[in-house]
Scaffold this motif. Structure first.
Motif, PDB file in Angstrom:
ATOM      1  N   ASN A 133       0.842  -1.187   0.000  1.00  0.00           N
ATOM      2  CA  ASN A 133       0.000   0.000   0.000  1.00  0.00           C
ATOM      3  C   ASN A 133       0.884   1.247   0.000  1.00  0.00           C
ATOM      4  N   LYS A 192      -7.272  -5.071  -8.514  1.00  0.00           N
ATOM      5  CA  LYS A 192      -5.886  -5.014  -8.085  1.00  0.00           C
ATOM      6  C   LYS A 192      -4.987  -5.618  -9.168  1.00  0.00           C
ATOM      7  N   HIS A 196      -3.271   0.308  -4.963  1.00  0.00           N
ATOM      8  CA  HIS A 196      -2.476   0.555  -3.755  1.00  0.00           C
ATOM      9  C   HIS A 196      -2.068   2.013  -3.629  1.00  0.00           C
ATOM     10  N   ILE A 205      -4.362   3.774  -1.237  1.00  0.00           N
ATOM     11  CA  ILE A 205      -4.533   3.281   0.134  1.00  0.00           C
ATOM     12  C   ILE A 205      -3.217   3.425   0.893  1.00  0.00           C
TER      13      ILE A 205
END
Ligand SMILES: Nc1nc2c(c(=O)[nH]1)N[C@H]1C(S)=C(S)[C@@H](COP(=O)(O)OP(=O)(O)OC[C@H]3O[C@@H](n4cnc5c(=O)[nH]c(N)nc54)[C@H](O)[C@@H]3O)O[C@H]1N2
Ligand SMILES: Nc1nc2c(c(=O)[nH]1)N[C@H]1C(S)=C(S)[C@@H](COP(=O)(O)OP(=O)(O)OC[C@H]3O[C@@H](n4cnc5c(=O)[nH]c(N)nc54)[C@H](O)[C@@H]3O)O[C@H]1N2
Ligand code: SF4
Ligand code: SF4
Ligand code: SF4
Ligand code: SF4
Ligand code: SF4
Ligand SMILES: [Mo]
Lengths: 709, 284, 416
Positions: free
Chosen positions: A433, A664, A683, A686
């Motif tokens: 992340n 993802k 990612h 986040i």
């Protein structure tokens, strides 16, 4: 003869007529069409003798046995191995596309050294000398613990050799990427003591209660799970899927129970409460309960009353009760944790609470149950030889609890935390992340050595690249991994000579240790990796070399299992998504997109839906009810505390209102026009949130807002 | 023309087992030297002999349901199953043909001159045109298989039921001095790849093959529509657009009624009348 | 400059002015040629066609030019077989227009196919079951017939006609023209029809499929009928445009009225057949396959019921009525309106039978497919238009295309 106008005309007309009736025209016409059938720029694959080679796919933790068809030694097709005890025939799209990785446009073809931001090719000898020089200095400075290492997993002899290297060198700082395996091991350790991990006998269970586990989205060993899913349909075993989104798994389930993302732990706690209250737990198994069951019971009754949890999770109290009771009353129930592929950020609390459901039913270490089994121990590593420097260094405290925490620490610290970092078979600069932060942290590490096959995001952020042969070009033991009930160790074998100037990672490490000399050389006293491997697996080498795999354990593990409720009885807090916007953004695991390393193949990308990627644009899934007048397919900006991205909307009735999802594994930024430059890396949106109990990143999602772009 | 020994290769795809993973698509691409471009997100010019469609029941949250439907060429037998497949019957140059001994619809790339009439005729969008010359990244052409010739631009291609695998199986049978091709000797690349075991392939004419046992094909024309032959007598099994009379040899199977209904078009109320009709009763 | 070549007694614009016009149109032509070469050398990726739109703008243009080129065979039939003699005053022009249309169609086909160098496989490996095979054979043969029909007119050029051989050849060819006209009419009947068959046999496409007679679906007959009906409209329209451009009256009104009247009656009968066909298809054929008519006209941003109304009523019924009614037919503006609508109508019909056929989703989980042609497609489609204009300009300038031209323009000069 005088050529006048008339005779000229006649001659011309005669010539034309003559050519027209001669075979010249027909011949030219025919030739031209034959030419189109043999255009020199259309390849004609050379024919030859058909042979087969066997190996094990290491593209994901699935560890499927593969069969490679070759023509005159040239591999042309990968298929699943029918007799391999993990996949039993069949392979996933990534494995089948494996040959594309062999010739991938961004394969690292030779060792590279970064010089003023540009990579230049060097020889293996130069590369090893360069790295050894750096390591030598570290040891001279008595700071061996400033060498850190990140590998994808800690299972198998190659990660084992990295570990061995680190210990011999004198550093405790070996980290693995966060995988389903990390969560399961932590869970087993927390509830049953260290040295354990969990497996799930999905092939035989009669009620599978999955808390978002993407059984057909790539969870665990994907092909084995697909087979288990098909098998349970034939057996008539029930499958309930609890998940905010109608994933493919939810769609094939007998029941889909939508849940507010991130509240799975609360639901599991409430269900535990119901089982305890209704006396639906197994008294015999409860005899093995240690410490804290009563405290735990009191706590869940008080903190997780069904009505309150119904409000939190968005599932009606009646449904929670019905589901819990159906689960408890099943003969062979299994509760499965690990959202999606199970390798993303989630929480120990969630895993522990879900696994506690298994413990309460007592369906542990029985056919069709959950296996609490020892972590694989088939490798017989000799003790590393340490000198005083190494002993001191190895005794230092570990820098962080996880790779994510290490990176955060490096990023936040002003002083250099790590002098040299080894990366093997991982792409943290993409898959952790907040990869921007990771890349910034990498900038701060003076010397990054990357053992990799591909010029990916992390390779681009490295200083020296040691090009590694792919799984089709080298030997390696490949133990089955997370969630798989038994333990099968396979042997990856070269089905083709290395296509480029690459080496097995084991050989590279042995060479490096020997160059360092001294105790390092003593610790790596093998002539080459193959000999090393043979010596590490004395018990199973015969099986490995004969049949390509060894079944180390099968069926329920023996012995009593003790369960300790201390961790949960303390009621660890549930991780909340960061931010305060209205929507919750969650990553979606899509079987067609590889989520970690290596990135998807061109073939895999070709299968991706045009509702996930169109041209270079990324879609986010949203329930039309949440779209507030925005249009399906329209461009919006998604904003989270970590950043923002321009994306398009994909209206999906199968995602809970209030939740948005992004696949993802896309948005790569390296140089492969077939795979990279498409979409957004979720990612990036986040930021990591380290869970205190596990030290792992638990940021499963983030609060987000959308506005018209 | 259809002697007793003639095969009729076909497929059953279990849509309940299908996970939508796309492994069949990739296996097909790898097996058949299908190229790829930098951008394959325009699905209308992206060559996927095996395309996996997503189905939905059209309901809203939380009653919505989805499923996947893998679609190879259906190897249509054409009206009355006489071999006049929609595409074969229209190809002016006989570049695609019906194999009466196999039921396989072939495609001869070197014969095809790219008029695309066959694509227009195929309601399943199973045919793909080579808008571009195939180009592989440097070195990657090394993995191409010699069993299937790479196509040049300007020609149409489609699923061949991995015909080269049939040829190999036939050669092997010849070598073994038998005319039997055992069920497992000829399996397509998508079938062997499917990790869910959702695809079953075999000879619909051979009662010992699984496809025959699942489909129980009705050899008689459908009394409601004489163009339709080979209708399944298994109530869970259906074909795509069966009512058009294309007579596909790819059958689909599902426990779910909404999925079976998505296989064809029905007027209002018609489904309830038709859903229970499975082949001619006389042959049950 | 080129006075010696110009038909005797005919007035033509100055050579530089002529060449200027040719240069302007020629520039458009070169643009089309450039696009054509791109398609040939780089492949059909130059177009916006795709796997749903295997047939697109070009095939529409092909069918449209052949439909409007139908004036040639039908006028030929009327003149040589049915012996309607007045039509000799427009037959040359009808043949030239037909020649342009058919040569354009062949050119477009050569650009349209993915492997132009293998185009002859259609003859060599012919599949007798394919409508396209029938099209290819009839089209090529009919083009040969049109060429033969065109030759005498070319030989009537003032200089060529001085060569005794050419003079006699032209004369004798005129004499045998009835045979060619009959052959042409026969071939035309089949290729116009088989073009209709191309769509009608598509039993996988419920929008196109039609029942029929023997091997021929109804669209086979409808296409022939509509080409015969609307082809003369196009002949009249191009004549009218030529008159406007040259500023001269070229064909006498009685000839125009006669052809318009025949066209009108053909349109009326055709449109009745078309309406019956549509109703039968919408109420029997399509529902029998599970499709409501609304399926084909809703849920997309382009193909609505408007297209059906426009084709059948506005561009079918209306021009038919306008042309069978003497007063409206002989009204200059209303007749022009009718022939324009007619030409649009037949072109729209061909569009629908090519493009809408592939746009309509057939599998229930498929979606409508719309497409916008690329500039290369547009340019190559305009290419034959430019070529046609140049050919008409050249033939008009140098050949005695309109037998009544001299008479009509002399008398005018004398009167004033
Ligand atoms: N891109 C693409 N390439 C292909 C194929 C494809 O489909 N696509 N198809 C492949 C196939 S199936 C084939 S068979 C090959 C064909 O490819 P080739 O085997 O190259 O066949 P030809 O093109 O006929 O060339 C044969 C040569 O032999 C010469 N020749 C003719 N007669 C004689 C003779 O009596 N003696 C000698 N010494 N020479 C002679 C001819 O002049 C010619 O130069 O192409 C293969 N290559
Ligand atoms: N004009 C012209 N014609 C030629 C040639 C030429 O150069 N010019 N070359 C000739 C030569 S040498 C060859 S090898 C051929 C190449 O033409 P083909 O023989 O068609 O070979 P490929 O182009 O490789 O196409 C192979 C595909 O055809 C289908 N196919 C092959 N055999 C069968 C069969 O028995 N039944 C069915 N149903 N389908 C089948 C399969 O789908 C297979 O994938 O063309 C010949 N014809
Ligand atoms: S599931 Fe994993 S191990 Fe198995 S083939 Fe796919 S990528 Fe390879
Ligand atoms: S490989 Fe099997 S499970 Fe995957 S999409 Fe294809 S048919 Fe479905
Ligand atoms: S599915 Fe299409 S391509 Fe295949 S046989 Fe049927 S009509 Fe032909
Ligand atoms: S595109 Fe090729 S296969 Fe298709 S109809 Fe035309 S010539 Fe035949
Ligand atoms: S049968 Fe063979 S050619 Fe057809 S879709 Fe399957 S793998 Fe592809
Ligand atoms: Mo050949």
């Amino acid at each position: 003869m005088k050529v006048d106008r008339r005779s000229f005309l006649g001659l011309g007309l005669g010539a034309v007529a003559g050519i027209a009736i001669s075979p010249v025209g027909a011949k030219l016409t025919d030739d031209s069409s034959i030419w189109t059938q043999n255009w020199p720029w259309t390849p004609v694959p050379p024919d030859g003798k058909i042979t087969y080679g066997q190996s094990v796919c290491t593209l994901c933790p699935g560890t499927c046995g593969i069969n490679v068809r070759k023509i005159d030694g040239r591999p042309v097709k990968i298929e699943g191995q029918d007799t391999y005890p993990v996949n039993n025939g069949g392979a996933c799209l990534h494995g089948i596309a494996g040959l594309q990785y062999l010739y991938d446009p961004c394969r690292v073809k030779t060792p590279l050294k970064k010089n003023n931001g540009r990579f230049e090719p060097i020889s293996w000898e130069e590369a090893i000398t360069l790295v050894a020089g750096r390591l030598g200095k570290i040891r001279e400075n008595q700071r061996p613990d400033s060498l850190a290492c990140i590998t994808d997993t800690n299972l198998g002899s190659v990660p084992g050799l990295f570990s061995h290297f680190m210990t011999a060198f004198g550093s405790p700082n070996h980290f693995t990427m966060q995988t389903l395996e990390s969560w399961l091991t932590q869970t087993a350790q927390t509830l049953h003591g260290s040295g354990h991990t969990l497996g799930f006998d999905l092939d035989n269970a009669d009620f599978i209660l999955s808390f978002g586990a993407g059984i057909i989205e790539g969870w665990g060993s994907p092909v084995a799970c697909f087979k288990a899913n098909s098998g349970r349909m034939q057996r008539g075993a029930k499958f309930y899927q609890i998940e905010p989104r109608l994933s493919n798994t939810a769609a094939t389930a007998d029941k889909w129970i939508p849940i507010h993302p991130g509240t799975e732990a609360d639901l599991a706690m409430a269900m535990c409460g119901i089982l305890l209250q209704e006396n639906l737990f197994d008294p015999e198994f409860a005899a093995g309960f240690r410490g804290g069951l009563n405290r735990f019971n009191a706590m869940v009754q008080q903190k997780y009353p069904v009505d309150q949890v119904a409000a939190i999770t968005g599932i009606s109290a009646a449904d929670i009760k019905k589901t819990a009771i159906a689960f408890a009353k099943a003969k062979m129930p299994v509760a499965v944790p690990g959202k999606g592929r199970g390798d993303g950020a989630q929480s120990l609390k969630e895993f522990a609470a879900i696994h506690t459901l298994n413990c309460l039913t007592g369906n542990i270490n029985k056919k069709g149950g959950t296996f609490v089994k020892p972590v694989p121990g088939y490798l017989a590593f000799p003790d590393p030889v340490q000198d005083a420097v190494a002993r001191d260094g190895a005794a230092q405290e570990k820098l962080a609890g996880s790779a994510q925490e290490l990176v955060t620490k490096i990023h936040q610290s002003d002083a250099p935390v790590v002098d040299t970092l080894f990366v093997y078979s991982a792409n943290p600069c993409y898959s952790l992340n907040d990869p921007m932060q990771t890349r910034a942290a990498f900038e701060k590490i003076p010397f990054v050595v990357n053992f990799t096959s591909f010029m990916d995001e992390t390779a681009l952020a490295s200083d020296v690249i040691l090009p590694i042969s792919t799984f089709l070009e080298r030997f390696e033991d490949v133990p089955s991994k997370a969630g798989f009930a038994g333990l099968v160790v396979g042997l990856a074998q070269p089905v083709v000579d290395p296509v480029f100037d690459t080496r097995s990672p084991g050989d590279a490490l042995i060479h490096l240790a020997k160059t360092l000399g001294g105790t390092m050389g003593d610790s790596f006293d093998w002539p080459d990796y193959k000999t090393c491997l043979k010596s590490l697996v004395p018990g199973i080498w015969n099986d490995l070399s004969k049949s390509g795999y060894a079944v180390v354990s099968q069926g329920p593990p023996a012995g009593r299992v003790r369960t300790d409720f201390a961790f949960l009885a303390e009621n660890p807090s549930t991780i909340q998504p960061q931010g305060d916007a209205d929507l919750t953004l969650v990553p979606i695991d899509d079987m067609r997109v590889a989520s970690t390393a290596p990135a998807s193949s061109p073939f895999a990308i070709k299968t991706v839906s045009d509702r996930v990627i169109k041209n270079r644009d990324m879609f986010v899934e949203i329930n039309p009810k949440t779209a507030n007048g925005l249009k399906d397919g329209g461009f919006v900006t998604v904003t989270t505390p970590a950043g923002s991205a321009k994306v398009r909307l994909n209206f999906n009735e199968g995602i809970m209102p209030g939740v948005i999802g992004m696949v993802k594994g896309l948005g790569h930024t390296f140089d492969n026009r077939y795979v990279a430059g498409k979409g957004v890396n979720v990612h990036e949106l986040i930021s990591p949130v380290i869970e205190p109990g596990s030290g792992l990143d638990a940021a499963f999602g983030v609060k987000a807002s959308i506005s018209k772009a | 023309m259809q002697d007793k020994k003639a095969h009729k290769f076909g497929m059953v795809i279990d849509l309940d087992k299908c996970t939508g993973c796309g492994s069949c698509t990739v296996s097909c691409m790898a097996e058949n030297n299908i190229p790829f471009k930098e951008d394959e997100s325009d699905k209308k010019d992206s060559i996927t002999w095996m395309r996996v469609y997503k189905l939905t029941n059209g309901k809203s949250f939380p009653d919505t349901q989805t499923a996947y439907l893998p679609r190879p060429c259906q190897h249509c037998g054409g009206k009355g199953d006489h071999g006049h497949s929609p595409c074969v019957s229209v190809c002016p140059a006989t570049a695609t043909d019906y194999g009466y001994d196999t039921g396989i619809v072939s495609q001869i790339y070197t014969r095809c001159f790219g008029c695309r009439y066959c694509m227009v005729s195929c309601p399943y969008h199973a045919r793909y045109f080579n808008w571009w010359d195939p180009v592989w990244p440097e070195g990657m052409e090394k993995y191409l298989s010699p069993n299937v010739s790479p196509r040049m631009r300007g020609v149409v291609e489609k699923c061949s039921f991995c015909y080269h695998r049939y040829q190999l199986a036939r050669e092997q049978a010849y070598y073994n001095e038998t005319d039997e091709i055992p069920e497992d000797a000829y399996q397509t690349a998508c079938t062997t790849a499917c990790p869910a075991g959702a695809i079953i392939f075999g000879d619909l004419n051979n009662p010992s093959h699984r496809v025959h046992q699942i489909v129980k094909p009705d050899p008689h024309p459908d009394p409601l529509n004489h163009d339709v032959v080979g209708k399944s007598r298994n109530p869970k099994v259906f074909r795509l657009l069966e009512r058009l009379g294309t007579n596909p040899k790819v059958y689909y199977m599902s426990e779910k009624e909404w999925i079976r209904k998505v296989g064809d078009s029905y007027l209002d109320g018609e489904w309830d009348k038709m859903k229970n009709h499975h082949g001619s009763a006389s042959h049950d | 400059m080129d006075a010696a070549l110009i038909p005797e007694g005919a007035k033509r614009c100055s050579f530089p002015k002529f060449m200027l016009g040719i240069a302007i149109v020629g520039a458009v032509l070169l643009w089309g040629v450039y696009a054509m070469l791109l398609c040939w050398f780089k492949g059909l990726n130059q177009t916006n066609m795709n796997d749903y739109y295997g047939f697109a703008l070009w095939i529409w243009a092909d069918l449209a030019v052949i439909a409007v080129g139908g004036g040639a065979f039908f006028t030929g039939l009327l003149k040589y077989i049915l012996k309607i003699d007045e039509l000799k005053n427009i037959i040359n022009f009808a043949v030239i227009i037909g020649f342009i249309c058919y040569s354009s169609a062949l050119l477009i086909l050569a650009i349209d196919i993915g492997q132009p160098l293998r185009g002859w496989f259609i003859f060599w490996h012919a599949n007798v079951h394919s409508m396209l095979t029938e099209v290819a054979f009839c089209l090529s043969l009919y083009f040969a017939v049109l060429t033969i029909e065109f030759i005498p007119n070319i030989l009537e050029n003032r200089q060529l006609n001085k060569v005794p051989f050419f003079h006699h050849l032209a004369h004798n060819m005129h004499g045998t023209m009835a045979i060619f006209a009959a052959t042409g009419a026969f071939l035309s009947f089949f290729h116009q029809g088989s073009l209709g068959g191309v769509a009608g046999v598509l039993y996988g496409r419920p929008f196109a499929v039609r029942e029929g007679l023997l091997i021929w679906p109804w669209t086979f007959f409808l296409f022939t009928w509509s080409a015969a009906a609307f082809g003369p409209c196009f002949t009249l329209l191009v004549t009218r445009i030529t008159e406007a451009v040259t500023g001269k009256k070229l064909v006498k009104d009685n000839v125009v009225h006669l052809l318009a009247k025949i066209s009108g009656w053909m349109i009326c009968t055709y449109i009745i057949a078309k309406i019956i066909d549509t109703i039968y298809w919408a109420t029997v054929t399509a529902p029998g396959l599970g499709f409501e008519m609304s399926h084909f006209y809703t849920n997309n941003s382009f193909y609505g019921y408007w297209i059906l109304v426009t084709e059948v009523i506005i561009c079918g019924v209306i021009p038919g009525i306008l042309l069978i009614n003497k007063t409206t037919r002989e009204n200059h503006s209303l007749r022009l309106l009718a022939i324009i609508l007619g030409v649009i109508g037949v072109c729209l019909n061909r569009w629908v039978m090519v493009l809408q056929v592939v746009a309509v989703p057939v599998m229930p989980f498929d979606t409508w497919a719309l497409y916008i042609p690329s500039w290369q497609e547009v340019a190559t489609t305009i290419l034959p238009v430019a070529y046609g204009i140049i050919l008409i300009a050249v033939t008009y300038r140098y050949l005695p295309v309109f037998p009544q031209e001299r008479e009509l323009n002399q008398s005018k000069a004398q009167e004033s």
